[in-house]
Design an enzyme around this catalytic site. Structure first.
Site, PDB file in Angstrom:
ATOM      1  N   THR A 275      53.639  41.009  -6.683  1.00 22.22           N
ATOM      2  CA  THR A 275      53.147  40.975  -5.253  1.00 22.22           C
ATOM      3  C   THR A 275      53.056  39.368  -5.171  1.00 22.22           C
ATOM      4  O   THR A 275      52.513  38.814  -5.863  1.00 22.22           O
ATOM      5  CB  THR A 275      51.845  41.712  -5.073  1.00 22.22           C
TER       6      THR A 275
ATOM      7  N   GLU B  49      54.572  47.118  -2.824  1.00 27.71           N
ATOM      8  CA  GLU B  49      54.094  48.555  -3.737  1.00 27.71           C
ATOM      9  C   GLU B  49      54.731  49.711  -2.958  1.00 27.71           C
ATOM     10  O   GLU B  49      54.520  50.788  -3.742  1.00 27.71           O
ATOM     11  CB  GLU B  49      52.602  48.806  -3.632  1.00 27.71           C
TER      12      GLU B  49
ATOM     13  N   LYS C 182      34.794  40.032  12.563  1.00 24.23           N
ATOM     14  CA  LYS C 182      33.517  41.087  13.101  1.00 24.23           C
ATOM     15  C   LYS C 182      32.508  40.267  13.624  1.00 24.23           C
ATOM     16  O   LYS C 182      31.836  39.243  13.262  1.00 24.23           O
ATOM     17  CB  LYS C 182      32.769  41.649  11.596  1.00 24.23           C
TER      18      LYS C 182
ATOM     19  N   TRP D 153      34.657  44.769  15.991  1.00 24.00           N
ATOM     20  CA  TRP D 153      35.893  44.342  15.440  1.00 24.00           C
ATOM     21  C   TRP D 153      36.754  43.473  16.208  1.00 24.00           C
ATOM     22  O   TRP D 153      36.935  44.150  17.526  1.00 24.00           O
ATOM     23  CB  TRP D 153      36.456  45.428  14.459  1.00 24.00           C
TER      24      TRP D 153
HETATM   25  P1  AMP Z   1      54.226  42.189   0.572  1.00 24.38           P
HETATM   26  O1  AMP Z   1      53.752  43.218  -0.550  1.00 24.38           O
HETATM   27  O2  AMP Z   1      54.429  40.736   0.312  1.00 24.38           O
HETATM   28  O3  AMP Z   1      55.612  42.639   1.202  1.00 24.38           O
HETATM   29  O4  AMP Z   1      53.238  42.293   1.655  1.00 24.38           O
HETATM   30  C1  AMP Z   1      52.684  43.476   2.408  1.00 24.38           C
HETATM   31  C2  AMP Z   1      51.606  43.392   3.591  1.00 24.38           C
HETATM   32  O5  AMP Z   1      52.649  42.584   4.496  1.00 24.38           O
HETATM   33  C3  AMP Z   1      51.327  44.460   4.178  1.00 24.38           C
HETATM   34  O6  AMP Z   1      50.418  45.089   3.392  1.00 24.38           O
HETATM   35  C4  AMP Z   1      51.039  43.860   5.572  1.00 24.38           C
HETATM   36  O7  AMP Z   1      49.805  43.524   5.473  1.00 24.38           O
HETATM   37  C5  AMP Z   1      52.097  42.980   5.760  1.00 24.38           C
HETATM   38  N1  AMP Z   1      53.098  43.612   6.619  1.00 24.38           N
HETATM   39  C6  AMP Z   1      54.180  43.952   6.205  1.00 24.38           C
HETATM   40  N2  AMP Z   1      55.133  44.379   7.224  1.00 24.38           N
HETATM   41  C7  AMP Z   1      54.167  44.187   8.401  1.00 24.38           C
HETATM   42  C8  AMP Z   1      54.410  44.632   9.761  1.00 24.38           C
HETATM   43  N3  AMP Z   1      55.546  44.927  10.404  1.00 24.38           N
HETATM   44  N4  AMP Z   1      53.265  44.384  10.526  1.00 24.38           N
HETATM   45  C9  AMP Z   1      52.204  43.983  10.063  1.00 24.38           C
HETATM   46  N5  AMP Z   1      52.042  43.603   8.772  1.00 24.38           N
HETATM   47  C10 AMP Z   1      52.955  43.826   8.055  1.00 24.38           C
END
Ligand code: AMP
Length: 543
Positions: free
Chosen positions: A181, A327, A436, A441
């Site tokens: 990640t 994930e 917050k 929020w």
């Molecule tokens: P990663 O594992 O680096 O791909 O990051 C995943 C995170 O990216 C998710 O938990 C979200 O917080 C954010 N994310 C991915 N797609 C979107 C989306 N379409 N809108 C808002 N946040 C997103």
């Protein structure tokens, strides 16, 4: 019960073999570092991937062994995508933008045996090579220059191979790939993808109400192949026999547009930052490129602002919003509208399209609030949790991260969402990015998306900053488009019709650029750190 179906494991091997047999003449186009174009066919890719598989096998790669790749998006990377898993190896894609310390940590944690690296990325490898132990380092002469002394040459090895790897018997739950990640905080965490997960994910994103991938498509993954399997696009494109265009290392908006137009791409995808840049070029020179009518752009990785949908529509391009995580293999939800939604007002349709969408088949979702699961009423916020056949069940060798799964086995995403009665997920924030203020929020994402709709704003981040009276208040960090100016008062007035007064940022700070993670997301943790002692100009903020 007798008389049922065969037990046939869902693995990448039959998918790869079928593509080699059925689609030999379909093209795969790559752009090299000097922007010249390399073209070959599925037939070439098939034989070269087999040759690589054979080479790796001969050199002792056994089922379960990790083979790392440090590569840009180009044809050799696609060869590696198949060559490693079909012999039972585990392809570990490395994020070339990470700090060398972090890369070394990841390589050691995953216990990678072999590295395949683009020659142009050797400088990245050389910064960490004393801290890692690879049995072999194979260099791809991507630049066209000879491979430096002391390294094995990918092309030479393929030339010497007899291209007849021994397919090992694979189980569908065997590991095929892994990716760490790119978290904005904490240690990187390894996610291991099984063959079954990749196969089912490929089916899932191919569905018509998902990305709708067919052999009539030309697919350009503009997201990185080192991050979450490039959202599954390369595997799904090969499964369907679609033409593939790989952009190499040069991802400037004009160069992306050149490729989209020259190769008549019908499906592409990347994070919002990329599409904001592309859109600015298109709007500046609308006649310079001719994009295929109805081209689909998948936008994911962070929230897509409404202005992007409206402005791309003017060019006959359809932007589709999706949500996912490393994930979740990674596409978990996709936003395409049902037939009953076509008759909504234009504004309502745009609002719907900015949501992250409905879960893909086999992905189950729920949102958990302070007192348990929240109703699907589009109002009550909760943390999104999911489960399904392509959702991680644990991290690789990190038992201390077990709290990311609920006691009944759902994965906790850390994203705060509402879910409406039709099952459309709307992300309001990451749990840690919410603001917050006086006990209420504020969604930083909503305010950011509204700000980028202002014609002078190129990018915006809204972060929580400690406040003596309200505990936290929103601070807006703004990057302006070249040659434009706008005052804080004008921005506040621009937002006022959309938000309650207490939700508006108290102060606006203008910056030349904002920090991003290696995969293009806003690095809000750094901004929070930078501004944590901000002295509010407006300590009189009223709720
Ligand atoms: P990663 O594992 O680096 O791909 O990051 C995943 C995170 O990216 C998710 O938990 C979200 O917080 C954010 N994310 C991915 N797609 C979107 C989306 N379409 N809108 C808002 N946040 C997103």
């Amino acid at each position: 019960m007798k008389g049922t179906m065969m037990q046939f494991p869902l693995t990448l091997t039959p998918l790869f073999e079928r593509a080699g047999k059925l689609f030999p003449n379909v093209e795969i186009v790559s752009r090299r570092p000097d922007n010249s174009t390399h073209r070959y066919t599925y037939d070439d890719m098939y034989h070269r991937a087999r040759a690589l598989a054979d080479t790796l096998q001969q050199s002792g790669v056994r089922p379960g062994d990790r083979v790392a790749a440090l590569m840009w998006n180009h044809s050799a990377h696609l060869e590696v995508y198949f060559a490693v898993p079909i012999i039972g190896g585990v392809l570990h894609t490395l994020n070339l933008r990470l700090h060398p310390d972090e890369l070394a940590f990841i390589i050691n944690h995953a216990e990678d045996h072999v590295l395949i690296v683009d020659d142009v990325l050797l400088p990245v490898f050389e910064k960490l090579k004393d801290r890692v132990k690879f049995q072999r380092v194979i260099v791809v002469p991507f630049s066209g220059n000879p491979v430096p002394n002391g390294y094995e040459d990918y092309e030479m090895l393929l030339g010497q191979s007899n291209a007849t790897p021994k397919y090992v018997e694979l189980h569908e739950d065997d590991a095929a790939g892994m990716c760490y990640t790119s978290g904005t905080t904490g240690k990187p965490k390894g996610v291991v993808y099984s063959h079954r997960a990749i196969v089912l994910h490929s089916y899932s994103i191919s569905l018509p109400d998902n990305f709708g991938i067919s052999r009539t498509d030309t697919v350009l993954p503009a997201m990185s192949m080192f991050h979450a399997n490039a959202w599954g696009l390369p595997y799904a494109a090969v499964m369907n026999g679609a033409k593939i265009v790989l952009p190499g290392p040069n991802l400037q908006p004009e160069l992306i547009l050149d490729l989209l137009s020259a190769e008549q791409v019908t499906l592409t995808g990347a994070v919002p930052t990329v599409w904001l840049g592309v859109l600015q070029c298109l709007e500046r020179e609308p006649k310079r490129w001719s994009l295929p009518k109805g081209m689909r752009i998948i936008i994911a990785g962070s929230a897509a602002p409404e202005t992007l949908f409206r402005r791309f529509d003017k060019f006959g391009v359809r932007m589709i919003h999706a949500w996912g995580m490393t994930e979740t293999a990674p596409i978990g939800t996709v936003c395409t509208l049902g037939p009953e939604m076509q008759s909504c007002s234009e504004d309502a349709r745009y609002e719907l399209r900015t949501r992250q969408g409905v879960p893909s088949p086999f992905v189950e979702i729920r949102a958990i609030g302070d007192s348990g699961e929240v109703p699907w009423d589009g109002q009550a916020p909760g943390e999104l949790e999911l489960r399904g056949p392509f959702i991680a069940g644990s991290y690789y060798n990190l038992p201390e991260e077990g709290h990311k799964w609920s006691t009944d086995g759902w994965f906790r995403t850390g994203d705060v969402v509402t879910i409406d009665p039709a099952g459309y997920v709307k992300i309001t924030d990451r749990t840690k990015d919410l603001i917050k203020s006086g006990g209420e929020w504020i969604s930083s994402v909503d305010v950011e998306n509204a700000l980028v709709a202002h014609p002078a704003v190129a990018e915006a981040a809204v972060v929580a900053v400690p406040h003596p009276k309200w505990q936290e208040r929103p601070l807006a960090l703004i990057v302006l488009k070249n040659g434009t100016t706008v005052s804080s008062e004008e921005l506040r007035t621009f937002l006022v019709s959309r938000f309650a007064k207490w939700q508006l940022p108290d102060d606006f700070v203008y910056l030349p650029e904002l920090p991003h993670t290696s995969t293009g997301k806003l690095l809000k943790s750094e901004l929070r750190q930078r501004y944590k002692t901000w002295s509010w100009q407006s300590e009189k903020s009223e709720l």
